[in-house]
Design a protein around this motif. Structure first.
Motif, PDB file in Angstrom:
ATOM      1  N   GLY A 166     -11.609 -20.364  50.098  1.00  0.00           N
ATOM      2  CA  GLY A 166     -11.848 -21.164  51.285  1.00  0.00           C
ATOM      3  C   GLY A 166     -13.312 -21.552  51.399  1.00  0.00           C
ATOM      4  N   ALA A 167     -13.561 -22.506  52.271  1.00  0.00           N
ATOM      5  CA  ALA A 167     -14.924 -22.975  52.499  1.00  0.00           C
ATOM      6  C   ALA A 167     -15.599 -22.121  53.570  1.00  0.00           C
ATOM      7  CB  ALA A 167     -14.884 -24.434  52.931  1.00  0.00           C
ATOM      8  N   LYS A 168     -16.856 -22.376  53.791  1.00  0.00           N
ATOM      9  CA  LYS A 168     -17.585 -21.696  54.856  1.00  0.00           C
ATOM     10  C   LYS A 168     -16.868 -21.903  56.190  1.00  0.00           C
ATOM     11  CE  LYS A 168     -21.751 -19.921  53.691  1.00  0.00           C
ATOM     12  NZ  LYS A 168     -22.321 -18.671  54.217  1.00  0.00           N
ATOM     13  N   GLY A 169     -16.597 -20.790  56.870  1.00  0.00           N
ATOM     14  CA  GLY A 169     -15.926 -20.880  58.159  1.00  0.00           C
ATOM     15  C   GLY A 169     -14.434 -21.073  58.060  1.00  0.00           C
ATOM     16  N   LYS A 170     -13.879 -21.202  56.828  1.00  0.00           N
ATOM     17  CA  LYS A 170     -12.445 -21.431  56.648  1.00  0.00           C
ATOM     18  C   LYS A 170     -11.880 -20.485  55.586  1.00  0.00           C
ATOM     19  CE  LYS A 170     -11.875 -24.967  59.475  1.00  0.00           C
ATOM     20  NZ  LYS A 170     -10.982 -24.889  60.653  1.00  0.00           N
ATOM     21  N   ASN A 171     -12.404 -19.276  55.551  1.00  0.00           N
ATOM     22  CA  ASN A 171     -11.942 -18.285  54.592  1.00  0.00           C
ATOM     23  C   ASN A 171     -11.428 -17.082  55.370  1.00  0.00           C
ATOM     24  OD1 ASN A 171     -11.800 -16.031  52.828  1.00  0.00           O
ATOM     25  ND2 ASN A 171     -13.229 -16.973  51.407  1.00  0.00           N
ATOM     26  N   PHE A 172     -10.089 -16.929  55.420  1.00  0.00           N
ATOM     27  CA  PHE A 172      -9.480 -15.862  56.209  1.00  0.00           C
ATOM     28  C   PHE A 172      -9.864 -14.481  55.680  1.00  0.00           C
ATOM     29  CE2 PHE A 172      -6.036 -19.290  56.198  1.00  0.00           C
ATOM     30  CZ  PHE A 172      -6.568 -19.932  57.309  1.00  0.00           C
ATOM     31  N   TYR A 173     -10.042 -14.375  54.369  1.00  0.00           N
ATOM     32  CA  TYR A 173     -10.369 -13.087  53.754  1.00  0.00           C
ATOM     33  C   TYR A 173     -11.820 -12.701  54.049  1.00  0.00           C
ATOM     34  CZ  TYR A 173      -6.145 -14.530  51.354  1.00  0.00           C
ATOM     35  OH  TYR A 173      -4.872 -14.970  51.092  1.00  0.00           O
ATOM     36  N   ASN A 174     -12.685 -13.674  54.052  1.00  0.00           N
ATOM     37  CA  ASN A 174     -14.065 -13.420  54.428  1.00  0.00           C
ATOM     38  C   ASN A 174     -14.131 -12.958  55.880  1.00  0.00           C
ATOM     39  OD1 ASN A 174     -16.928 -14.432  55.469  1.00  0.00           O
ATOM     40  ND2 ASN A 174     -17.058 -14.247  53.236  1.00  0.00           N
ATOM     41  N   ASP A 175     -13.338 -13.599  56.731  1.00  0.00           N
ATOM     42  CA  ASP A 175     -13.285 -13.191  58.136  1.00  0.00           C
ATOM     43  C   ASP A 175     -12.848 -11.738  58.267  1.00  0.00           C
ATOM     44  OD1 ASP A 175     -14.001 -15.760  58.815  1.00  0.00           O
ATOM     45  OD2 ASP A 175     -11.967 -16.393  59.350  1.00  0.00           O
ATOM     46  N   LEU A 176     -11.849 -11.345  57.455  1.00  0.00           N
ATOM     47  CA  LEU A 176     -11.357  -9.976  57.530  1.00  0.00           C
ATOM     48  C   LEU A 176     -12.432  -8.977  57.096  1.00  0.00           C
ATOM     49  CD1 LEU A 176      -9.155  -7.889  57.969  1.00  0.00           C
ATOM     50  CD2 LEU A 176      -8.283  -8.401  55.669  1.00  0.00           C
ATOM     51  N   ALA A 177     -13.153  -9.284  56.026  1.00  0.00           N
ATOM     52  CA  ALA A 177     -14.235  -8.398  55.589  1.00  0.00           C
ATOM     53  C   ALA A 177     -15.259  -8.217  56.702  1.00  0.00           C
ATOM     54  CB  ALA A 177     -14.892  -8.961  54.333  1.00  0.00           C
ATOM     55  N   ARG A 178     -15.535  -9.279  57.424  1.00  0.00           N
ATOM     56  CA  ARG A 178     -16.467  -9.186  58.549  1.00  0.00           C
ATOM     57  C   ARG A 178     -15.908  -8.296  59.649  1.00  0.00           C
ATOM     58  NH1 ARG A 178     -20.356 -13.519  58.596  1.00  0.00           N
ATOM     59  NH2 ARG A 178     -20.091 -14.866  56.765  1.00  0.00           N
ATOM     60  N   ARG A 179     -14.617  -8.443  59.933  1.00  0.00           N
ATOM     61  CA  ARG A 179     -13.993  -7.625  60.976  1.00  0.00           C
ATOM     62  C   ARG A 179     -13.974  -6.154  60.600  1.00  0.00           C
ATOM     63  NH1 ARG A 179      -8.500 -10.272  61.189  1.00  0.00           N
ATOM     64  NH2 ARG A 179      -7.989  -8.609  62.672  1.00  0.00           N
ATOM     65  N   TYR A 180     -13.963  -5.864  59.317  1.00  0.00           N
ATOM     66  CA  TYR A 180     -14.041  -4.483  58.852  1.00  0.00           C
ATOM     67  C   TYR A 180     -15.462  -3.925  58.952  1.00  0.00           C
ATOM     68  CZ  TYR A 180      -9.407  -3.348  57.013  1.00  0.00           C
ATOM     69  OH  TYR A 180      -8.075  -3.009  56.892  1.00  0.00           O
ATOM     70  N   GLY A 181     -16.430  -4.755  59.314  1.00  0.00           N
ATOM     71  CA  GLY A 181     -17.785  -4.282  59.506  1.00  0.00           C
ATOM     72  C   GLY A 181     -18.748  -4.639  58.402  1.00  0.00           C
ATOM     73  N   PHE A 182     -18.324  -5.508  57.475  1.00  0.00           N
ATOM     74  CA  PHE A 182     -19.182  -5.882  56.349  1.00  0.00           C
ATOM     75  C   PHE A 182     -19.689  -7.318  56.508  1.00  0.00           C
ATOM     76  CE2 PHE A 182     -16.105  -2.721  54.819  1.00  0.00           C
ATOM     77  CZ  PHE A 182     -16.961  -1.737  54.332  1.00  0.00           C
ATOM     78  N   GLU A 183     -20.218  -7.625  57.685  1.00  0.00           N
ATOM     79  CA  GLU A 183     -20.604  -8.999  57.990  1.00  0.00           C
ATOM     80  C   GLU A 183     -21.662  -9.538  57.026  1.00  0.00           C
ATOM     81  OE1 GLU A 183     -20.701  -6.526  60.173  1.00  0.00           O
ATOM     82  OE2 GLU A 183     -19.530  -7.041  61.968  1.00  0.00           O
ATOM     83  N   GLU A 184     -22.737  -8.801  56.859  1.00  0.00           N
ATOM     84  CA  GLU A 184     -23.838  -9.284  56.027  1.00  0.00           C
ATOM     85  C   GLU A 184     -23.405  -9.428  54.575  1.00  0.00           C
ATOM     86  OE1 GLU A 184     -28.391  -7.950  54.770  1.00  0.00           O
ATOM     87  OE2 GLU A 184     -27.424  -7.056  56.535  1.00  0.00           O
ATOM     88  N   ALA A 185     -22.663  -8.428  54.083  1.00  0.00           N
ATOM     89  CA  ALA A 185     -22.196  -8.482  52.694  1.00  0.00           C
ATOM     90  C   ALA A 185     -21.232  -9.639  52.491  1.00  0.00           C
ATOM     91  CB  ALA A 185     -21.536  -7.163  52.308  1.00  0.00           C
ATOM     92  N   ALA A 186     -20.365  -9.875  53.468  1.00  0.00           N
ATOM     93  CA  ALA A 186     -19.390 -10.959  53.347  1.00  0.00           C
ATOM     94  C   ALA A 186     -20.094 -12.306  53.222  1.00  0.00           C
ATOM     95  CB  ALA A 186     -18.449 -10.958  54.549  1.00  0.00           C
ATOM     96  N   GLU A 187     -21.152 -12.489  53.983  1.00  0.00           N
ATOM     97  CA  GLU A 187     -21.893 -13.746  53.904  1.00  0.00           C
ATOM     98  C   GLU A 187     -22.601 -13.888  52.562  1.00  0.00           C
ATOM     99  OE1 GLU A 187     -25.115 -16.394  56.477  1.00  0.00           O
ATOM    100  OE2 GLU A 187     -24.407 -14.463  57.222  1.00  0.00           O
ATOM    101  N   THR A 188     -23.193 -12.799  52.103  1.00  0.00           N
ATOM    102  CA  THR A 188     -23.895 -12.825  50.817  1.00  0.00           C
ATOM    103  C   THR A 188     -22.940 -13.131  49.669  1.00  0.00           C
ATOM    104  OG1 THR A 188     -25.561 -11.242  51.588  1.00  0.00           O
ATOM    105  CG2 THR A 188     -25.268 -11.466  49.206  1.00  0.00           C
ATOM    106  N   VAL A 189     -21.799 -12.443  49.665  1.00  0.00           N
ATOM    107  CA  VAL A 189     -20.811 -12.641  48.599  1.00  0.00           C
ATOM    108  C   VAL A 189     -20.314 -14.088  48.602  1.00  0.00           C
ATOM    109  CG1 VAL A 189     -18.485 -12.014  47.814  1.00  0.00           C
ATOM    110  CG2 VAL A 189     -20.096 -10.225  48.504  1.00  0.00           C
TER     111      VAL A 189
END
Length: 346
Positions: A251-274
């Motif tokens: 998905g694109a920036k802001g449209k990746n459901f899996y990235n959103d989930l990683a953030r909800r698990y508490g890995f916000e900074e890592a999710a953005e970097t990845v």
């Protein structure tokens, strides 16, 4: 706890099916076939129905956009028939990259469409005359949208079961709430027992509050990479590329459901970097940037005693089926893994 496996959609399916027959003899409970932009899952599930005897079969998943609701219902009834009542209809919304990029249809209203598809399927399986008027589907087609010759029909054949189990793959809060309300089975991704209630709990409780008692308890199936032994720790690195693909590239920036989930698990900074690294073409660096905790928490990799503790944690958190992704590089190794997991799951 039941033990399942995801059939590989790479390589020769005949070899995969032969291996599933061996795994069935070793105690495998469930075989799942995915459908992305690969060979279709239905032909593979039909093949498995013919060569297996006991193992349950599941589509994981059929996208709700790629078939009409009636065809989805017909397909599920057919697979349930040829398997002798062993099929579960796994459905999901997929994502806009696949739905619009491969199927060429708009990715709109996934929640409403999912609800209506399930309603229509259950109406077809009951052999009711199909009449449905919803925001997204109207059957028969109104006269002003076609020839005016459509009429309510009912399924000619009598299904093996009037209520084929439905599994919904769901990640977002509203999607999970819907699964807990209307589905027999829910499939999340990257289930972390210690954090599951923080991420999913409110949605599950809200959905279950509206759940029909006839559905029974919500079953939970989650996929997990598995390697059991004293010298398997290095295999965590084999998990990283797939995790990076989903966190960074699905998905694109802001449209990746899996990235959103990683953030909800508490890995916000890592999710953005990845995501930044992956979308920038630096796939290896993206994989390396995944936090060690994240990789380990979503895997079952380690000595048997450690894996046994983690299996117990999954069960305590409400997981009823583990869909294994064995990391063994041989058929014999994968067979041993399933046998061991069958024993550990009790």
């Amino acid at each position: 706890m039941r033990i399942g496996i995801q059939a590989s959609y790479a390589g020769g399916f005949q070899e995969t099916a032969a291996e599933i027959v061996d795994l069935e003899a070793a105690g495998l409970d469930l075989a799942m076939c995915a459908e992305v932009y690969t060979f279709d899952a239905v032909s593979q599930l039909g093949y498995l129905a013919a060569v297996t005897q006991r193992v349950e079969l599941m589509s994981a998943i059929l996208p709700i956009y790629s078939r009409t609701p009636a065809l989805t219902a017909m397909t599920a009834a057919g697979l349930d028939f040829v398997s002798g009542g062993r099929f579960t209809l796994g459905l999901g919304a997929s994502g806009p990259q696949v739905i619009e990029g491969w199927h060429g249809v708009p990715y709109d209203a996934p929640l409403q469409r999912t609800r209506e598809v399930v309603e229509i399927c259950r109406q077809v399986w009951r052999r009711d005359r199909l009449v449905h008027e919803g925001p997204k589907y109207t059957v028969p087609l109104p006269a002003d949208q076609g020839t005016g010759l459509g009429k309510p029909l009912k399924l000619i054949n009598t299904p093996v079961r009037q209520r084929i189990p439905v599994m919904l793959a769901a990640l977002g809060p509203k999607n999970v709430e819907l699964a807990a309300e209307i589905a027999e089975v829910w499939e999340p991704i990257w289930f972390m027992p210690e954090r599951a209630d923080d991420v999913w709990g409110d949605s599950l409780r809200a959905g279950k509050a509206r759940r029909d008692a006839e559905l029974g308890d919500l079953q939970v199936i989650c996929g997990v990479p598995v390697a059991i032994g004293e010298d398997v720790d290095h295999l965590h690195d084999h998990v990283r590329p797939q995790l990076a693909l989903y966190v960074g590239g699905m998905g694109a920036k802001g449209k990746n459901f899996y990235n959103d989930l990683a953030r909800r698990y508490g890995f916000e900074e890592a999710a953005e970097t990845v995501q930044d690294l992956y979308l920038g073409g630096k796939k290896d660096e993206a994989a390396a940037a995944l936090p060690e905790e994240f990789v380990r928490k979503v895997s079952l990799i380690g000595p048997e005693s450690y894996v046994a503790e983690r299996v117990a944690a999954y069960a305590e958190a409400g997981v009823t089926t583990l869909a294994l992704q064995p990391l063994d590089d041989s058929r014999e190794g994968r067979l041993r893994t399933v046998e061991t997991m069958r024993r550990l799951a009790g």
